[in-house]
Design a protein around this motif. Sequence first.
Motif, PDB file in Angstrom:
ATOM      1  N   LEU A 125       0.814  -1.214   0.000  1.00 56.91           N
ATOM      2  CA  LEU A 125       0.000   0.000   0.000  1.00 56.91           C
ATOM      3  C   LEU A 125       0.853   1.272   0.000  1.00 56.91           C
ATOM      4  O   LEU A 125       0.339   2.363   0.248  1.00 56.91           O
ATOM      5  CB  LEU A 125      -0.943  -0.003   1.211  1.00 56.91           C
ATOM      6  N   LEU A 126       2.130   1.134  -0.292  1.00 51.33           N
ATOM      7  CA  LEU A 126       3.010   2.296  -0.288  1.00 51.33           C
ATOM      8  C   LEU A 126       2.543   3.406  -1.233  1.00 51.33           C
ATOM      9  O   LEU A 126       2.550   4.591  -0.850  1.00 51.33           O
ATOM     10  CB  LEU A 126       4.445   1.866  -0.615  1.00 51.33           C
ATOM     11  N   PRO A 127       2.110   3.109  -2.466  1.00 47.55           N
ATOM     12  CA  PRO A 127       1.622   4.198  -3.335  1.00 47.55           C
ATOM     13  C   PRO A 127       0.447   4.961  -2.723  1.00 47.55           C
ATOM     14  O   PRO A 127       0.364   6.191  -2.858  1.00 47.55           O
ATOM     15  CB  PRO A 127       1.201   3.460  -4.612  1.00 47.55           C
ATOM     16  N   GLU A 179      13.946   5.002   2.639  1.00 49.40           N
ATOM     17  CA  GLU A 179      13.513   4.759   4.020  1.00 49.40           C
ATOM     18  C   GLU A 179      12.922   3.360   4.171  1.00 49.40           C
ATOM     19  O   GLU A 179      13.246   2.636   5.121  1.00 49.40           O
ATOM     20  CB  GLU A 179      12.468   5.804   4.439  1.00 49.40           C
ATOM     21  N   TYR A 180      12.060   2.994   3.228  1.00 47.01           N
ATOM     22  CA  TYR A 180      11.433   1.675   3.301  1.00 47.01           C
ATOM     23  C   TYR A 180      12.441   0.567   3.019  1.00 47.01           C
ATOM     24  O   TYR A 180      12.376  -0.504   3.628  1.00 47.01           O
ATOM     25  CB  TYR A 180      10.243   1.597   2.337  1.00 47.01           C
ATOM     26  N   LYS A 182      15.551   0.562   3.780  1.00 46.83           N
ATOM     27  CA  LYS A 182      16.357   0.406   4.997  1.00 46.83           C
ATOM     28  C   LYS A 182      15.576  -0.309   6.088  1.00 46.83           C
ATOM     29  O   LYS A 182      16.088  -1.226   6.748  1.00 46.83           O
ATOM     30  CB  LYS A 182      16.808   1.777   5.497  1.00 46.83           C
ATOM     31  N   SER A 183      14.322   0.083   6.293  1.00 43.08           N
ATOM     32  CA  SER A 183      13.524  -0.505   7.375  1.00 43.08           C
ATOM     33  C   SER A 183      13.097  -1.943   7.083  1.00 43.08           C
ATOM     34  O   SER A 183      12.909  -2.743   7.996  1.00 43.08           O
ATOM     35  CB  SER A 183      12.290   0.350   7.657  1.00 43.08           C
ATOM     36  N   ARG A 184      12.954  -2.295   5.795  1.00 41.72           N
ATOM     37  CA  ARG A 184      12.491  -3.637   5.440  1.00 41.72           C
ATOM     38  C   ARG A 184      13.627  -4.586   5.069  1.00 41.72           C
ATOM     39  O   ARG A 184      13.413  -5.786   4.965  1.00 41.72           O
ATOM     40  CB  ARG A 184      11.512  -3.571   4.255  1.00 41.72           C
ATOM     41  N   GLY A 185      14.810  -4.031   4.818  1.00 40.19           N
ATOM     42  CA  GLY A 185      15.911  -4.883   4.365  1.00 40.19           C
ATOM     43  C   GLY A 185      15.699  -5.393   2.958  1.00 40.19           C
ATOM     44  O   GLY A 185      16.104  -6.501   2.606  1.00 40.19           O
ATOM     45  N   ILE A 186      15.051  -4.571   2.121  1.00 41.30           N
ATOM     46  CA  ILE A 186      14.749  -4.904   0.725  1.00 41.30           C
ATOM     47  C   ILE A 186      15.228  -3.738  -0.129  1.00 41.30           C
ATOM     48  O   ILE A 186      15.013  -2.581   0.230  1.00 41.30           O
ATOM     49  CB  ILE A 186      13.229  -5.137   0.524  1.00 41.30           C
ATOM     50  N   THR A 187      15.867  -3.998  -1.255  1.00 42.16           N
ATOM     51  CA  THR A 187      16.422  -2.915  -2.054  1.00 42.16           C
ATOM     52  C   THR A 187      15.325  -2.065  -2.691  1.00 42.16           C
ATOM     53  O   THR A 187      14.196  -2.526  -2.897  1.00 42.16           O
ATOM     54  CB  THR A 187      17.322  -3.459  -3.181  1.00 42.16           C
TER      55      THR A 187
END
Length: 230
Positions: free
Chosen positions: A11-13, A179-180, A182-187
């Motif tokens: 739901l980021l968008p 930001e996301y 870094k927080s999720r550990g996903i590029t």
Amino acid sequence: MLFGKIDYLNLLPFHVFLKRSRLQNATKKAIEFKKDVPSKLCRSLFYGKVDAAVISSIESRIKKYKKISMGVVAKDRVISVLVRKNSARKLDPASMSSNMLSLILNLKGEVIIGDRALKCYLNEGRDKFYDLGEIWHKKYNLPFVFAKFCCIKNGDFYTGLIKKFLKQKVKIPQYILAEYAKSRGITKKDITWYLNFISYKIGAKEEKAFKIFIKKARKLNFNPMEKNDG
């Protein structure tokens, strides 16, 4: 006005759209304080702790909810709703829809959803998992609606807001992607790739798929705890 936020990448968008919208600052701040998983947000909505939320689609069937034509939809593969192959059966408490779908599709193993599922997929590889959206599409040639936008108050306001969102192509700023990531550990690249599998408009095909899902779930008494051990 209290909107419940699912803090998943899918739901980021929509969250970026809300940030850019002309909502009052107090409303935007309230959204950040009402973050949770779909199953808990459903309870918050039911008991009036929030006015609106994107909740597990199976729980949107409650009559008192006003449904607006937006949700989390997989046209085919979804990447973030998985069943781990060759594992003991285990449900994910975050989403009743995903648990119920795993039973309907007779998939045995651990149900994993959300950002954790996406990270598992990226780290371990596609062949380790069943993708529930992909298997549903192969079986019914229809998309699958994992979540729906529902409200109990301020229906006209939310309807207008969703119409604006669905008309736009939301571009996610690089700093938010960072930001996301870094927080999720996903590029950042993998986040952008993943979002291509998600759509938000619920139209005729999506409603048809949802009705099939609910009909099959009703036959199982809406109980994903039913065993499917073979």
